[in-house]
Design a protein around this motif. Structure first.
Motif, PDB file in Angstrom:
ATOM      1  N   PRO A 427       0.677  -1.253  -0.016  1.00 45.72           N
ATOM      2  CA  PRO A 427      -0.137   0.037  -0.135  1.00 45.72           C
ATOM      3  C   PRO A 427       0.877   1.412   0.047  1.00 45.72           C
ATOM      4  CG  PRO A 427      -0.049  -1.207   2.132  1.00 45.72           C
ATOM      5  CD  PRO A 427       0.700  -1.915   1.195  1.00 45.72           C
ATOM      6  N   PRO A 428       0.328   2.360  -0.362  1.00 48.04           N
ATOM      7  CA  PRO A 428       1.140   3.462  -0.511  1.00 48.04           C
ATOM      8  C   PRO A 428       1.807   3.864   0.946  1.00 48.04           C
ATOM      9  CG  PRO A 428      -1.152   4.019  -1.530  1.00 48.04           C
ATOM     10  CD  PRO A 428      -1.129   2.669  -0.960  1.00 48.04           C
ATOM     11  N   SER A 429       1.215   3.620   1.902  1.00 47.00           N
ATOM     12  CA  SER A 429       1.855   4.111   3.092  1.00 47.00           C
ATOM     13  C   SER A 429       3.229   3.115   3.361  1.00 47.00           C
ATOM     14  CB  SER A 429       0.999   3.758   4.233  1.00 47.00           C
ATOM     15  OG  SER A 429       0.615   2.377   4.669  1.00 47.00           O
ATOM     16  N   LEU A 430       3.336   2.253   2.608  1.00 47.40           N
ATOM     17  CA  LEU A 430       4.650   1.509   2.993  1.00 47.40           C
ATOM     18  C   LEU A 430       5.702   1.559   1.798  1.00 47.40           C
ATOM     19  CD1 LEU A 430       3.128  -1.974   4.453  1.00 47.40           C
ATOM     20  CD2 LEU A 430       4.121   0.040   5.602  1.00 47.40           C
ATOM     21  N   ARG A 431       5.414   2.236   0.706  1.00 48.18           N
ATOM     22  CA  ARG A 431       6.095   2.445  -0.502  1.00 48.18           C
ATOM     23  C   ARG A 431       7.492   2.961  -0.395  1.00 48.18           C
ATOM     24  NH1 ARG A 431       1.184   3.026  -4.781  1.00 48.18           N
ATOM     25  NH2 ARG A 431       0.146   0.974  -3.969  1.00 48.18           N
ATOM     26  N   GLU A 432       7.568   4.143   0.646  1.00 50.89           N
ATOM     27  CA  GLU A 432       8.895   4.919   0.616  1.00 50.89           C
ATOM     28  C   GLU A 432       9.523   4.306   1.838  1.00 50.89           C
ATOM     29  OE1 GLU A 432       9.524   7.264  -1.595  1.00 50.89           O
ATOM     30  OE2 GLU A 432       7.768   6.611  -2.319  1.00 50.89           O
ATOM     31  N   SER A 444       3.131  -7.809   6.434  1.00 59.00           N
ATOM     32  CA  SER A 444       2.312  -9.229   6.697  1.00 59.00           C
ATOM     33  C   SER A 444       0.944  -8.994   6.947  1.00 59.00           C
ATOM     34  CB  SER A 444       3.160  -9.898   7.757  1.00 59.00           C
ATOM     35  OG  SER A 444       3.083  -9.436   8.883  1.00 59.00           O
ATOM     36  N   LEU A 445       0.587  -8.023   7.521  1.00 58.16           N
ATOM     37  CA  LEU A 445      -0.699  -7.491   7.997  1.00 58.16           C
ATOM     38  C   LEU A 445      -1.817  -7.312   6.626  1.00 58.16           C
ATOM     39  CD1 LEU A 445      -0.099  -5.202  11.049  1.00 58.16           C
ATOM     40  CD2 LEU A 445      -0.470  -8.026  10.961  1.00 58.16           C
ATOM     41  N   VAL A 446      -1.087  -6.804   5.543  1.00 53.46           N
ATOM     42  CA  VAL A 446      -1.677  -6.441   4.340  1.00 53.46           C
ATOM     43  C   VAL A 446      -2.662  -7.357   3.731  1.00 53.46           C
ATOM     44  CG1 VAL A 446      -1.328  -5.274   2.126  1.00 53.46           C
ATOM     45  CG2 VAL A 446      -0.297  -4.506   4.171  1.00 53.46           C
ATOM     46  N   ALA A 447      -2.216  -8.536   3.405  1.00 53.35           N
ATOM     47  CA  ALA A 447      -2.984  -9.579   2.535  1.00 53.35           C
ATOM     48  C   ALA A 447      -3.930  -9.989   3.489  1.00 53.35           C
ATOM     49  CB  ALA A 447      -2.060 -10.565   2.267  1.00 53.35           C
ATOM     50  N   PRO A 448      -3.819 -10.383   4.705  1.00 59.91           N
ATOM     51  CA  PRO A 448      -4.945 -10.895   5.520  1.00 59.91           C
ATOM     52  C   PRO A 448      -6.004  -9.833   5.657  1.00 59.91           C
ATOM     53  CG  PRO A 448      -2.850 -11.409   6.710  1.00 59.91           C
ATOM     54  CD  PRO A 448      -2.579 -10.445   5.467  1.00 59.91           C
ATOM     55  N   ALA A 449      -5.826  -8.611   5.737  1.00 59.52           N
ATOM     56  CA  ALA A 449      -6.716  -7.418   5.750  1.00 59.52           C
ATOM     57  C   ALA A 449      -7.621  -7.267   4.556  1.00 59.52           C
ATOM     58  CB  ALA A 449      -6.214  -6.070   6.247  1.00 59.52           C
ATOM     59  N   ILE A 450      -6.619  -7.242   3.304  1.00 58.84           N
ATOM     60  CA  ILE A 450      -7.455  -7.316   2.064  1.00 58.84           C
ATOM     61  C   ILE A 450      -8.368  -8.411   1.890  1.00 58.84           C
ATOM     62  CG2 ILE A 450      -7.035  -7.364  -0.316  1.00 58.84           C
ATOM     63  CD1 ILE A 450      -4.646  -5.716   0.245  1.00 58.84           C
ATOM     64  N   LYS A 451      -7.975  -9.682   2.237  1.00 62.77           N
ATOM     65  CA  LYS A 451      -8.436 -10.950   1.972  1.00 62.77           C
ATOM     66  C   LYS A 451      -9.996 -10.707   2.808  1.00 62.77           C
ATOM     67  CE  LYS A 451      -9.632 -15.237   1.156  1.00 62.77           C
ATOM     68  NZ  LYS A 451      -8.707 -16.399   1.177  1.00 62.77           N
ATOM     69  N   GLU A 452      -9.913 -10.020   3.936  1.00 60.12           N
ATOM     70  CA  GLU A 452     -11.244 -10.013   4.942  1.00 60.12           C
ATOM     71  C   GLU A 452     -12.119  -8.993   4.097  1.00 60.12           C
ATOM     72  OE1 GLU A 452     -12.699  -8.328   9.337  1.00 60.12           O
ATOM     73  OE2 GLU A 452     -10.502  -8.391   8.701  1.00 60.12           O
ATOM     74  N   SER A 497      -7.821  -1.202  -4.788  1.00 53.83           N
ATOM     75  CA  SER A 497      -8.951  -0.582  -4.259  1.00 53.83           C
ATOM     76  C   SER A 497      -9.218  -0.840  -2.758  1.00 53.83           C
ATOM     77  CB  SER A 497     -10.409  -0.899  -4.986  1.00 53.83           C
ATOM     78  OG  SER A 497     -11.418  -0.304  -4.589  1.00 53.83           O
ATOM     79  N   LEU A 498      -9.194  -2.233  -2.499  1.00 52.11           N
ATOM     80  CA  LEU A 498      -9.455  -2.661  -1.142  1.00 52.11           C
ATOM     81  C   LEU A 498      -8.127  -2.226  -0.343  1.00 52.11           C
ATOM     82  CD1 LEU A 498     -10.815  -5.984  -1.994  1.00 52.11           C
ATOM     83  CD2 LEU A 498     -11.982  -4.039  -1.178  1.00 52.11           C
ATOM     84  N   GLY A 499      -7.094  -1.979  -0.873  1.00 56.49           N
ATOM     85  CA  GLY A 499      -5.946  -2.074   0.269  1.00 56.49           C
ATOM     86  C   GLY A 499      -5.111  -0.616   0.180  1.00 56.49           C
ATOM     87  N   ARG A 500      -5.396   0.365  -0.754  1.00 50.97           N
ATOM     88  CA  ARG A 500      -4.712   1.583  -0.779  1.00 50.97           C
ATOM     89  C   ARG A 500      -5.060   2.381   0.303  1.00 50.97           C
ATOM     90  NH1 ARG A 500      -9.102   3.498  -4.836  1.00 50.97           N
ATOM     91  NH2 ARG A 500      -7.608   2.792  -6.562  1.00 50.97           N
ATOM     92  N   ASP A 501      -5.856   2.377   1.211  1.00 53.42           N
ATOM     93  CA  ASP A 501      -5.994   3.101   2.300  1.00 53.42           C
ATOM     94  C   ASP A 501      -5.208   2.463   3.822  1.00 53.42           C
ATOM     95  OD1 ASP A 501      -7.515   1.023   2.934  1.00 53.42           O
ATOM     96  OD2 ASP A 501      -9.179   2.184   4.001  1.00 53.42           O
ATOM     97  N   MET A 502      -4.449   1.380   3.505  1.00 51.66           N
ATOM     98  CA  MET A 502      -3.986   0.960   4.569  1.00 51.66           C
ATOM     99  C   MET A 502      -2.408   1.505   4.987  1.00 51.66           C
ATOM    100  SD  MET A 502      -4.667  -3.215   3.818  1.00 51.66           S
ATOM    101  CE  MET A 502      -6.138  -3.861   3.828  1.00 51.66           C
TER     102      MET A 502
END
Length: 502
Positions: A427-432, A444-452, A497-502
């Motif tokens: 997600p954008p918050s981790l790209r830099e 590691s928290l991103v994929a489970p949250a998007i899956k939910e 779309s589901l993960g861009r705000d994380m």
């Protein structure tokens, strides 16, 4: 001629004249249920505008479904409503955007075959009760053996690749120690089997079930792509012998569950021949590449195996379950290993050729006619149609990989060898952020949250997992011919779309 009406016969308070069931009502219920399946599953559930799943937590779903069994039966309109609810709240694995497992999609010919076999309710153990289905199984096994590259062989259909792997392990042990069938484990040396560190978990389960023991499963190291390293295999064999143990089996994998890796079969076969070990290839996932002239080289050397597990219910969409164990040996080894010679089933003085009573080659008694649905699909599409199905899945995978490389925030674990595409969404918050421990912890928290989120929205289903030091990543698997390029684009758009705000 109409039968004459007979006086009622009463035994123990039960009237024995005529059937117990209301035939007309039953026929009407089957007709209505079939119409429901056609409308809700075959037509509606394959529409991309529909949800992949209607997610409900267990407590809520328990309230929505009437699960209680009562003393008295319930009216048919209520039963049909229950059928509709079951379909509504079930995952639509035939939806073009179901990518969660190593099976997906709807094959119409297989479905028709399954309806036939469910209605006939056969059990495939003797020719007298399953004449057609035994001949079909014989024809399918012969063709699959041909695909492996053997001139002849034997085989049996089992309830899944795990059982096929277990049967192969038991068969290998019987080959070297035939007394085990009658005398059991007490007289055996410490037996060791070797398999890849990336193998299917069924190998450990089989070793446990057969009394070999999970500690006697030696996991051979793999390279960065997940392939067994032959030098490490040979080193392990010598080490086991040094410990006083007896190696007897090597299980190679053609199409690992997560990375889709194919072990180097030729090199492994050389080692097995040198040490006189049984070579089993778990091609449950990757075996379907054998029907493709373009991709069968992924399994180069498979003809040197002693046994092969291959699941047509995966890439070739024969419908769960459809798993074959193929054996190179033609000396009736399967029958010798598994036969119990039940005289109420396998009488030797029947009026026909009892070699067609193949049920004694299986660990099962009752056995489904699983080969029939694969046969029907193969008859409908031909080998060239099956080949096109495999080639298209690989082409769509390549398209998706190219799109992942173009998009900011998506990162491949590695170039895929098969249709398993493993990638992270960042997600954008981790790209830099620098790729250190904190970065990987957050990722590691991103994929489970998007899956939910995708499950609750019902828009698609794709699996995720950590793997050998890599934090949670998505594993996208392409199988279904109903899937198109648009679905690959949607997958990436939806994850973003589901993960861009994380």
């Amino acid at each position: 001629m109409t039968p004459s009406k007979k006086n009622p016969v009463l035994v123990d308070g039960v009237v024995l004249n005529g059937p117990q069931t209301d035939v007309k009502a039953g026929e009407k219920f089957v007709e209505e249920a079939c119409r429901l399946v056609l409308e809700e599953v075959v037509w509606k559930a394959t529409d991309v505008k529909e949800k992949v799943c209607e997610w409900q937590p267990p407590e809520q779903l328990r309230q929505l479904l009437d699960l209680e069994m009562r003393d008295t039966g319930e009216p048919q309109d209520k039963l049909l409503k229950l059928c509709q609810d079951v379909i509504h709240f079930s995952v639509k694995t035939n939806h073009p955007r179901f990518f969660n497992q190593l099976y997906a999609g709807l094959d119409y010919y297989s479905l028709a075959a399954r309806i036939i076999t469910e209605a006939l309710n056969p059990s495939v153990y003797t020719y007298e009760v399953s004449p057609v289905f035994l001949l079909v199984e014989e024809a399918v096994l012969k063709k699959m053996i041909e695909c492996v590259g053997w001139k002849e062989g034997d085989g049996i259909f089992n309830p899944g690749g795990s059982v096929s792997n277990m049967c192969a392990m038991n068969l290998a042990r019987y080959r070297y120690y035939p007394d085990v069938k009658e005398k059991g484990l007490s007289g055996l040396p410490r037996l060791i089997l070797f398999t890849s560190a990336e193998c299917h978990y069924s190998m450990k389960k089989a070793a446990s079930f057969l009394g070999i023991g999970t500690q006697n499963v030696y996991f051979v190291e793999t390279d960065e792509r997940g392939k067994m390293i032959p030098k490490e295999l040979e080193k392990g064999i010598w080490q086991a012998r040094k410990e006083g143990a007896v190696p007897f089996l090597v299980c190679a994998t053609s199409g690992t569950t997560v990375l889709g890796a194919f072990d180097p079969l030729d090199e492994i076969a050389e080692i097995c021949e040198r040490h006189a070990l049984w070579l089993h290839v778990d091609a449950s996932w990757g075996g379907s590449a054998l029907v493709s002239r373009k991709y069968r080289q992924l399994l180069h050397g498979i003809h040197r195996a002693d046994s092969v597990a291959w699941n047509p219910h995966k890439m070739l969409m024969a419908g769960i379950q459809c798993s074959a164990l193929l054996v190179k040996d033609k000396s009736d080894l399967l029958k010798k290993c598994y036969s119990a010679k039940a005289t109420y089933l396998f009488q030797q003085d029947k009026f026909y050729d009892v070699s067609y009573d193949t049920g004694d080659k299986s660990i099962q008694c009752s056995r489904r006619p699983d080969a029939f649905k694969f046969w029907m699909t193969w008859k409908a599409l031909g080998t060239l149609g099956l080949e096109e199905r495999v080639n298209r899945a690989l082409a769509l995978s390549r398209y998706l990989v190219d799109e992942i490389k173009k998009r900011e925030g998506f990162k491949l674990l590695m170039e895929p060898e098969y249709t398993n595409i493993c990638f992270w969404y960042i997600p954008p918050s981790l790209r830099e952020m620098e790729e250190g421990p904190e970065f990987w912890k957050k990722l590691s928290l991103v994929a489970p949250a998007i899956k939910e989120r995708m499950m609750k929205k019902g828009s698609l289903m794709v699996g995720y997992q950590p793997h050998r030091g890599k934090v949670n990543f998505f594993r996208q698997v392409v199988i279904s011919p109903q899937v198109g390029r648009e679905d690959m684009d949607f997958l990436l758009d939806e994850i973003e779309s589901l993960g861009r705000d994380m």
